[in-house]
Design a protein around this motif. Structure first.
Motif, PDB file in Angstrom:
ATOM      1  N   GLU A  75       0.965  -1.079  -0.086  1.00  0.00           N
ATOM      2  CA  GLU A  75       0.072   0.301  -0.035  1.00  0.00           C
ATOM      3  C   GLU A  75       0.752   1.122   0.071  1.00  0.00           C
ATOM      4  N   ALA A  76       2.055   1.179   0.775  1.00  0.00           N
ATOM      5  CA  ALA A  76       2.787   2.437   0.657  1.00  0.00           C
ATOM      6  C   ALA A  76       3.599   2.511  -0.640  1.00  0.00           C
ATOM      7  N   ARG A  77       3.887   1.463  -1.207  1.00  0.00           N
ATOM      8  CA  ARG A  77       4.286   1.574  -2.628  1.00  0.00           C
ATOM      9  C   ARG A  77       3.607   2.284  -3.823  1.00  0.00           C
TER      10      ARG A  77
ATOM     11  N   SER B  13      11.693   4.710   4.522  1.00  0.00           N
ATOM     12  CA  SER B  13      10.265   4.304   5.135  1.00  0.00           C
ATOM     13  C   SER B  13      10.007   3.013   4.385  1.00  0.00           C
ATOM     14  N   MET B  14      10.360   3.036   2.943  1.00  0.00           N
ATOM     15  CA  MET B  14       9.993   1.791   2.190  1.00  0.00           C
ATOM     16  C   MET B  14      10.813   0.489   2.526  1.00  0.00           C
ATOM     17  N   MET B  15      12.041   0.865   2.770  1.00  0.00           N
ATOM     18  CA  MET B  15      13.027  -0.204   3.297  1.00  0.00           C
ATOM     19  C   MET B  15      12.797  -0.678   4.575  1.00  0.00           C
ATOM     20  N   LYS B  16      12.275   0.102   5.359  1.00  0.00           N
ATOM     21  CA  LYS B  16      11.814  -0.260   6.648  1.00  0.00           C
ATOM     22  C   LYS B  16      10.655  -1.134   6.456  1.00  0.00           C
ATOM     23  N   GLY B  17       9.911  -0.893   5.755  1.00  0.00           N
ATOM     24  CA  GLY B  17       8.636  -1.608   5.375  1.00  0.00           C
ATOM     25  C   GLY B  17       8.803  -2.916   4.629  1.00  0.00           C
ATOM     26  N   PHE B  18       9.678  -2.897   3.805  1.00  0.00           N
ATOM     27  CA  PHE B  18      10.252  -4.426   3.257  1.00  0.00           C
ATOM     28  C   PHE B  18      10.755  -5.126   4.599  1.00  0.00           C
TER      29      PHE B  18
END
Length: 362
Positions: A118-120, A140-145
């Motif tokens: 969803e963030a992507r 933030s995206m890297m944290k999410g992954f």
């Protein structure tokens, strides 16, 4: 006054000042108070102030991008993404366009909640609206992954950032260093730290500590010691935790107490003091080595500092004295511990002693 109360978390005192104002509050007043409630995680309170702003503020106090972004950030941090999205939609209806901070707040919240896909999508929506993502967005995206257990995608995302000409900061690098450590790839983590140094970025001590943990856990003690000594040359001084991880790890390996003593001496020179856990590790190491003199010295040093010997280490200490034919010395130690330290479960300690004393007598 309102800003001051909000900064220290006394938002209800801030609200009281707000209610007692004899002049009309302006946009800054409302935004400060809303931010105070959001910072406390009181989104209902923040919404009440927002509603009041809409009803009483007039044209001079219409909610702006700061108001809406503050609310979006507050909802996102609490994981209330539906409310955050509704707030953004309301923002657009009011003719107020979300900016990079608005999107970053929502993307970070989604990622921390593990909703990286969803963030992507939100990141794509941001780009379609003419806004370029920045290092914060991608961190933030890297944290999410990582939270979603998608390590390879997180690592690839960092490489893509660099290939796009973006300069990752210490926070971005640290996310991947920690992930490499989590998947037990300390060599890759260390290469990344060296890459940071090469690019003029000072690594955080927490990144080094993450590497120390996995090196010690994997038994790569020589590499851990070498890295500990190399840290200052890489722009980061070891902290107490750095020394503690390495020293306590080496204490578990028989025959390396001289190296431990050298590291302890270095640690003390750098202004750090031993704690209970490290003392217990040292005592355990000396007991394994059969060094009665150093074991006793460590025990009395602990007692002088009111540090408690844990049960397992005490048992090792008693065994050492038993093997040396001096088990009754442990009685003196226990009496001294009881006199000077707060020893819970004292009967357990006495039980160890009684067991060995009976064995000796037989």
């Amino acid at each position: 006054m309102i800003r001051g109360f909000c900064k220290i978390g006394m938002v209800h005192s801030a609200l009281k000042v707000f209610d007692e104002m004899r002049c009309s509050p302006n946009l800054v007043t409302y935004n400060t108070l809303i931010h105070g409630f959001c910072k406390k995680g009181d989104m209902e309170g923040a919404k009440r102030v927002f509603d009041r702003m809409v009803e009483e503020g007039g044209q001079s106090c219409k909610p702006d991008v700061v108001t809406f972004t503050t609310l979006v950030d507050g909802y996102s941090k609490k994981g209330e993404f539906r409310d955050a999205l509704e707030c953004m939609e309301e923002m657009v209806k009011q003719g107020c366009h979300p900016n990079l901070l608005t999107y970053n707040a929502l993307i970070e919240g989604l990622c921390l909640g593990g909703n990286v896909d969803e963030a992507r999508k939100m990141m794509s929506r941001m780009r379609l609206n003419g806004l370029e993502d920045n290092v914060t967005t991608n961190t933030s995206m890297m944290k999410g992954f990582c939270i979603a257990g998608r390590s390879e995608e997180a690592i690839m995302h960092l490489k893509e950032m660099v290939s796009r000409g973006m300069r990752p900061d210490v926070k971005a690098y640290s996310v991947i260093v920690n992930e490499y450590c989590k998947i037990r790839k300390p060599d890759d983590a260390l290469l990344l730290i060296k890459d940071m140094v090469f690019n003029g970025i000072k690594p955080s001590v927490s990144s080094f500590n993450a590497v120390f943990r996995v090196l010690v856990d994997m038994g790569k003690l020589d590499e851990a010691i070498h890295l500990l000594k190399q840290m200052p040359q890489m722009g980061c001084m070891p902290n107490f935790l750095s020394y503690s991880i390495v020293i306590c790890g080496i204490c578990k390996v028989n025959g390396r107490m001289q190296e431990v003593e050298e590291l302890v001496s270095e640690m003390l020179e750098n202004g750090h003091k031993l704690d209970t856990a490290m003392y217990n590790s040292l005592l355990g190491g000396y007991c394994d080595l059969g060094d009665e003199e150093m074991a006793l010295r460590t025990v009395y040093d602990m007692i002088d500092k009111n540090f408690l010997i844990n049960k397992d280490t005490f048992c090792m200490f008693v065994k050492l004295l038993y093997e040396k034919g001096k088990v009754r010395k442990a009685v003196t130690v226990l009496e001294e511990m009881c006199r000077r330290c707060n020893v819970p479960d004292i009967n357990v300690y006495r039980g160890f002693l009684c067991q060995f004393l009976e064995t000796k007598e037989h």
